[in-house]
Design a protein around this motif. Structure first.
Motif, PDB file in Angstrom:
ATOM      1  N   LEU A 170       0.857  -1.223   0.096  1.00  0.00           N
ATOM      2  CA  LEU A 170       0.110   0.115  -0.006  1.00  0.00           C
ATOM      3  C   LEU A 170       0.849   1.167  -0.131  1.00  0.00           C
ATOM      4  N   LEU A 171       1.980   1.087   0.540  1.00  0.00           N
ATOM      5  CA  LEU A 171       2.908   2.324   0.506  1.00  0.00           C
ATOM      6  C   LEU A 171       3.816   2.341  -0.495  1.00  0.00           C
ATOM      7  N   ASN A 172       3.775   1.415  -1.587  1.00  0.00           N
ATOM      8  CA  ASN A 172       4.492   1.307  -2.869  1.00  0.00           C
ATOM      9  C   ASN A 172       4.176   2.537  -3.796  1.00  0.00           C
ATOM     10  N   ASN A 173       5.196   3.319  -4.301  1.00  0.00           N
ATOM     11  CA  ASN A 173       4.976   4.292  -5.104  1.00  0.00           C
ATOM     12  C   ASN A 173       4.208   3.796  -6.676  1.00  0.00           C
ATOM     13  N   ASP A 174       4.437   2.404  -6.840  1.00  0.00           N
ATOM     14  CA  ASP A 174       3.609   1.989  -7.959  1.00  0.00           C
ATOM     15  C   ASP A 174       2.189   1.870  -7.678  1.00  0.00           C
ATOM     16  N   LYS A 175       1.566   2.486  -8.315  1.00  0.00           N
ATOM     17  CA  LYS A 175      -0.045   2.498  -8.343  1.00  0.00           C
ATOM     18  C   LYS A 175      -0.595   0.872  -8.454  1.00  0.00           C
ATOM     19  N   ASN A 176       0.099   0.282  -9.290  1.00  0.00           N
ATOM     20  CA  ASN A 176      -0.480  -1.034  -9.693  1.00  0.00           C
ATOM     21  C   ASN A 176      -0.318  -1.914  -8.655  1.00  0.00           C
ATOM     22  N   ILE A 177       0.821  -1.578  -7.674  1.00  0.00           N
ATOM     23  CA  ILE A 177       1.003  -2.379  -6.510  1.00  0.00           C
ATOM     24  C   ILE A 177       0.056  -2.208  -5.496  1.00  0.00           C
ATOM     25  N   ARG A 178      -0.336  -0.804  -5.577  1.00  0.00           N
ATOM     26  CA  ARG A 178      -1.287  -0.392  -4.454  1.00  0.00           C
ATOM     27  C   ARG A 178      -2.797  -1.072  -4.707  1.00  0.00           C
ATOM     28  N   TYR A 179      -2.899  -1.077  -5.923  1.00  0.00           N
ATOM     29  CA  TYR A 179      -4.324  -1.696  -6.480  1.00  0.00           C
ATOM     30  C   TYR A 179      -4.420  -2.958  -6.151  1.00  0.00           C
TER      31      TYR A 179
END
Lengths: 163, 674
Positions: B268-277
């Motif tokens: 959730l804290l990752n800069n990559d929005k795909n990872i957050r998704y």
């Protein structure tokens, strides 16, 4: 994977590979809707979206959008890697691939895809092996083409260049 | 390399041709095979030439050139019809056992397609799977083998039990992948064959699900992958993601589960929005089972409400609602109301409903609850669902001490804006009900406003004429005006309005006005009782979040009307309208309890019809005082012609099981039938 579409920023379809049976009419409808949806996405949005009952994974490389439809249990992040692998294969084959390469050599693009994916799944995870297979098939095709041409030119005996 | 040998043979053969024509024929024959296969490639499944292509594909599958065989497998595997699959499954099975790994992997994926098209054929591939995972193959066919095994296990519980014994082997292969040194062929950003790792993890998930032994056997390797995988690039995170999914699905020990949730928290804290998704998606799946672990990441989740991506926002919203509880309600509601203000219209309806539900469950005080409702109605009033209106009305009715405050706030909101229909409807209803509190300035919670009866009637009449008001809203405001006739002193004005609408084009409005007119003219003695303050509605226990609670006031006069008169009741069947409770007990016939058993209570109330006093209108009130729903409720009555008696048959569904009962009602008061 259910299907993969490649299209330009103007919405022109450059490649379509379907792994599920659909009528031409359905394919056209899906293509039209999906292209519209993906092109409407803003750059800050993530690469995934829900569309009908599928997950859509897309990524833009230069002027081309690579768009895959995967099922619920498939891993979106690894699909991004699949797309990237395909781009790498194209790049290696064409040498710094661009949209024009795909436009003028679409049958080669399909062929490369078919050596990499089969029925929507990766058949070979080694980049080298895929390229090797393509190379071999290329060679065979090229030699046969030469034979064919020479035969039609009516020469009874012919020398064939085999490298 | 087979190609040059074949080619030399070809050349030799062609050289033996005696004429040009023969030469051409030989070459054409070679070419057509290739061309034929390519042609199939471009045909769609619905082409009627398809079945006639089976033979060429069959012969291609047996061709001496692996390239041609490969093409045939590809064709079959991508778009073979069920017919083709049935005919050619045997050939595919043969190729699955070949030593040529190039063909073997294509055959495996082809088999996957065959199984998808014709599941009954799965059995025939079982023998060929015996050695798929053995080390002899140098790992070349591992990926496709795992895909085939996965397909078989997903489709058949028998296959699943059969293949469970492969778990140790799979664990070993996965271990070798992560422990082995750099393998340039299969490396992606420093990770060995991530595609294979992901597929193995997925197969392990299927094999470990619901099975203690298998889950235990894979526990260590999962922990190892979870802690050792490099996370700087997408590929590492893809593996971690699959690992998390597997950990959550199998019978893993709690330490491993916490590890998985923490990975998601880091995602959730990752800069990559795909990872957050993907993190939000996964957390949504696990929030029920691992609630406390997910709660720890609540603030990060709430931050995602401000994300630019629509999908991320939606997931963050759903997850936020799942995490609201009595402890965090105030803080969470602040964030959610702010979100409601700024989110896309697509979200507003769902968000508003979610807020209402959460508020109802966890409101720390009645004042807070009313304020929250007000906030939603004023900021997203036009997106609020229609069924919220009766719900809110009931809530307000039951918050007795807040009536004055509520009506004042709603009145003020109406002065600002009459475009949001749900807000207007609730407000009209409240003003009709508590208008007397409004004009007498009884509000304690805030500074009471000074407003006269005429001003209030101005506002309500304004709603009647406004273009912004829907017919339903107009109905609400007319009824509200009518109700004020017993609370206000300006009767004449109200009488005038009511009589004007007696000739309204809107039939619903017209009917109401005519009835209210009748109330003034012929039933004036009934009017005060009819229009008196609504009693507190008894709430039955709420079961699920979306349930609309049964109220004490529900009437269903359609069942027992002996003659349908211009009824004074509002039809209870209209959606979006509040159930209007009208007490008939003043008609001189006392109400009676007809049936009271197992929590189902049925009361009858009576009214003599006027002008025909020989007709009695009986209204039934059915209430459910148990904790479970009663659904599919049917009330059937048989009435003999002489003395007023009734045989009743009741059927309904309660706690999942059907209930049926027969009863006789013979305690009708004598006045009802004399």
């Amino acid at each position: 994977m259910q299907f993969m579409l490649l299209f330009s920023r103007q919405g022109k379809l450059r490649l379509q590979k379907w792994y599920v049976p659909l009528s031409d009419k359905e394919k056209k409808k899906i293509t039209r809707e999906l292209v519209q949806t993906v092109l409407a996405r803003k750059p800050k949005m993530c690469s995934f979206l829900e569309w009908r009952d599928l997950k859509i994974v897309y990524k833009r490389y230069a002027s081309l959008y690579f768009c895959c439809a995967i099922e619920d249990q498939d891993n979106e992040l690894i699909t991004l890697e699949i797309i990237h692998r395909y781009v790498e294969l194209l790049d290696k084959y064409f040498g710094s691939v661009c949209e024009l390469d795909i436009i003028f050599n679409f049958e080669k693009a399909y062929f490369i895809l078919d050596e990499f994916l089969l029925g929507g799944e990766a058949q070979e995870t080694s980049k080298k092996n895929v390229l090797k297979a393509i190379e071999q098939a290329d060679l065979l095709q090229e030699v046969r083409r030469l034979c064919f041409l020479k035969a039609f030119r009516g020469q009874k005996h012919f020398a064939v260049q085999v490298s | 390399m087979p190609a040059p040998i074949r080619l030399r043979e070809l050349i030799r053969t062609i050289r033996t041709a005696r004429t040009q024509a023969e030469e051409r024929e030989m070459i054409q024959k070679e070419f057509i095979v290739e061309f034929g296969t390519n042609a199939i490639h471009s045909l769609s499944e619905y082409n009627h030439f398809y079945s006639s292509m089976i033979q060429p594909v069959k012969s291609d599958l047996n061709h001496s050139t692996q390239y041609v065989q490969g093409l045939a497998l590809c064709t079959l595997g991508c778009m073979g019809s069920s017919e083709m699959c049935r005919d050619l499954a045997g050939e595919v099975e043969k190729l699955l056992k070949t030593s040529n790994s190039y063909l073997r992997k294509k055959a495996a994926l082809c088999a996957v397609h065959v199984i998808r098209k014709v599941p009954e054929l799965m059995e025939m591939f079982l023998p060929a799977t015996k050695n798929l995972l053995s080390e002899k193959n140098h790992g070349e066919i591992l990926h496709t083998s795992v895909v085939l095994l996965t397909e078989m296990c997903e489709r058949s519980p028998d296959m699943l039990s059969h293949f469970r014994k492969l778990v140790p082997q799979l664990v070993r292969i996965l271990k070798n992948l992560i422990m082995s040194g750099y393998s340039p062929e299969h490396d992606v950003s420093g990770i060995s064959d991530p595609f294979l790792q992901v597929r193995i993890l997925r197969l392990l998930r299927i094999l470990g699900k619901g099975d203690d032994d298998s889950s235990e056997a894979m526990n260590d390797i999962l922990a190892q992958v979870a802690t050792n995988t490099e996370t700087s690039k997408n590929v590492g995170n893809a593996i971690l993601y699959e690992t998390v999914l597997t950990i959550m699905d199998i019978k893993s020990e709690s330490g491993l589960r916490v590890l998985a949730i923490n990975i998601l928290g880091r995602f959730l804290l990752n800069n990559d929005k795909n990872i957050r998704y993907v993190a939000l998606t996964s957390l949504l799946k696990t929030v029920q089972t691992d609630h406390n672990a997910v709660q720890r990441h609540r603030s990060t989740i709430v931050d995602c409400l401000k994300d630019l991506d629509v999908s991320i926002k939606r997931r963050a919203m759903e997850l936020s609602f799942a995490l609201v509880n009595g402890n965090n309600i105030r803080g969470m509601m602040k964030e959610l109301l702010y979100f409601l203000d700024s989110c896309d219209p697509d979200f507003k309806a769902d968000c508003a409903s979610g807020i209402f539900l959460a508020a109802e469950k966890y409101a720390p005080s009645k004042r807070w609850h009313i304020d929250t409702i007000m906030r939603v109605l004023t900021t997203a009033g036009s997106y609020v669902r229609d069924d919220s209106v009766p719900n809110l009305i009931q809530l307000i009715t039951n918050s007795v001490e807040m009536h004055a405050y509520t009506v004042q706030r709603l009145y003020k909101a109406l002065l600002d804006d009459i475009s949001q229909q749900p807000l207007v409807q609730v407000a009209s209803w409240c003003i009709g009900e508590y208008g007397d509190l409004l004009v007498s300035g009884q509000c304690e919670e805030e500074e009471p406003i000074q407003v006269s009866e005429d001003e209030v009637l101005d506002v309500l009449e304004g709603l009647l004429v406004s273009n912004l008001s829907t017919p339903v809203t107009r109905g609400y405001s007319l009824t509200a005006i009518m109700k004020l006739s017993t609370r206000f002193s300006s009767m004449n004005r109200i009488k005038k309005v009511v009589s004007i609408y007696g000739s309204s084009i809107d039939v619903e409005l017209q009917q109401r006005a005519v009835e209210y007119n009748a109330l003034f003219k012929k039933y004036d003695h009934m009017r005060p009782a009819l229009l008196e303050r609504m009693p507190i509605m008894e709430k039955t226990a709420t079961n699920g979040p979306a349930e609309i609670v049964q109220t004490n006031g529900e009437t269903d006069s359609t069942i027992l009307d002996t003659k349908h008169l211009p009824s004074i009741t509002q039809p209870a069947s209209q959606v979006g309208q509040c159930n209007y409770h009208i007490c008939f007990c003043f008609a001189g016939i006392p109400p009676m309890t007809a049936y009271n058993k197992n929590g189902l209570k049925i009361e009858f109330t009576f009214e003599r019809a006027n002008p025909n006093p020989n007709i009695a209108v009986i209204t039934i009130h059915a209430t459910n005082s148990t904790e479970a729903d009663m659904t599919e409720f049917v009330f059937q009555a048989a009435v003999p012609k002489q003395q007023l008696r009734m045989r009743v048959k009741l059927t309904y569904t309660h706690k999942g099981s059907p209930v049926q009962d027969l009863a006789e009602v013979n305690n009708f008061p004598p006045q009802s039938w004399q």
